[in-house]
Design an enzyme around this catalytic site. Structure first.
Site, PDB file in Angstrom:
ATOM      1  N   THR A  12      65.458   8.920  56.700  1.00 55.79           N
ATOM      2  CA  THR A  12      66.438   9.427  55.740  1.00 55.79           C
ATOM      3  C   THR A  12      67.626  10.109  56.394  1.00 55.79           C
ATOM      4  OG1 THR A  12      65.345  11.575  55.499  1.00 55.79           O
ATOM      5  CG2 THR A  12      64.587   9.789  54.069  1.00 55.79           C
ATOM      6  N   ASP A  13      68.660  10.311  55.577  1.00 58.63           N
ATOM      7  CA  ASP A  13      69.804  11.105  56.005  1.00 58.63           C
ATOM      8  C   ASP A  13      69.507  12.575  55.703  1.00 58.63           C
ATOM      9  OD1 ASP A  13      70.176  11.454  53.233  1.00 58.63           O
ATOM     10  OD2 ASP A  13      71.861  10.049  53.148  1.00 58.63           O
ATOM     11  N   CYS A  14      70.472  13.438  55.873  1.00 61.58           N
ATOM     12  CA  CYS A  14      70.232  14.873  55.689  1.00 61.58           C
ATOM     13  C   CYS A  14      69.923  15.237  54.240  1.00 61.58           C
ATOM     14  CB  CYS A  14      71.418  15.690  56.204  1.00 61.58           C
ATOM     15  SG  CYS A  14      72.970  15.340  55.353  1.00 61.58           S
TER      16      CYS A  14
ATOM     17  N   VAL B 181      67.670  10.873  51.523  1.00 61.06           N
ATOM     18  CA  VAL B 181      67.841   9.516  51.005  1.00 61.06           C
ATOM     19  C   VAL B 181      67.731   8.532  52.176  1.00 61.06           C
ATOM     20  CG1 VAL B 181      69.470   7.923  49.882  1.00 61.06           C
ATOM     21  CG2 VAL B 181      69.317  10.311  49.128  1.00 61.06           C
TER      22      VAL B 181
END
Length: 132
Positions: A10-12, A15
């Protein structure tokens, strides 16, 4: 095939990073072939390699840390030298569609020369109709 989403995917914001779906497609293709009695490693030893020549992804909704995704894969009609894999990725609990897409793979020999899809591969895969 199921994919559990870990933090590293995921991103920060938690997601799934968009490019990871291409990796999930690759895993699903390898598992699909294995489920039909074909080993990518064994095919490579025999001189058949697969190269992606085209990929499309349509993002329908986001996937998040902690979810489990289900990837459904099928092979659609192809040319004599390529296979087209289509993928649908859904969240396992709700069946929400996350990504739909496809990848066209051309078969080449160990020197990179385009070759016909080997009969062994065509025989192992359901619903393959070779066209020109």
């Amino acid at each position: 095939m199921d994919i559990k989403i870990y933090y590293e995917d995921t991103d920060c914001g938690g997601v799934v990073y968009y490019a990871n779906f291409l990796k999930y497609f690759e895993r699903a293709r390898t598992e699909y072939l294995a489920d039909h009695g074909l080993s990518v490693a064994e095919l490579q030893k025999q001189g058949t390699l697969f190269l992606v020549t085209h990929a499309e992804l349509f993002y329908r909704s986001s996937a998040h840390y902690g979810e489990t995704l289900e990837i459904n894969t099928k092979v659609t009609p192809s040319r004599k030298t390529s296979l087209i894999f289509t993928h649908t990725i859904q969240e396992q609990q709700t069946h929400r569609v996350v990504v739909e897409g496809s990848a066209t793979l051309v078969t080449v020999d160990s020197t990179g020369k385009v070759r016909r899809v080997p009969p062994l591969v065509l025989q192992a895969l359901p619903n393959i109709n070779s066209t020109d």
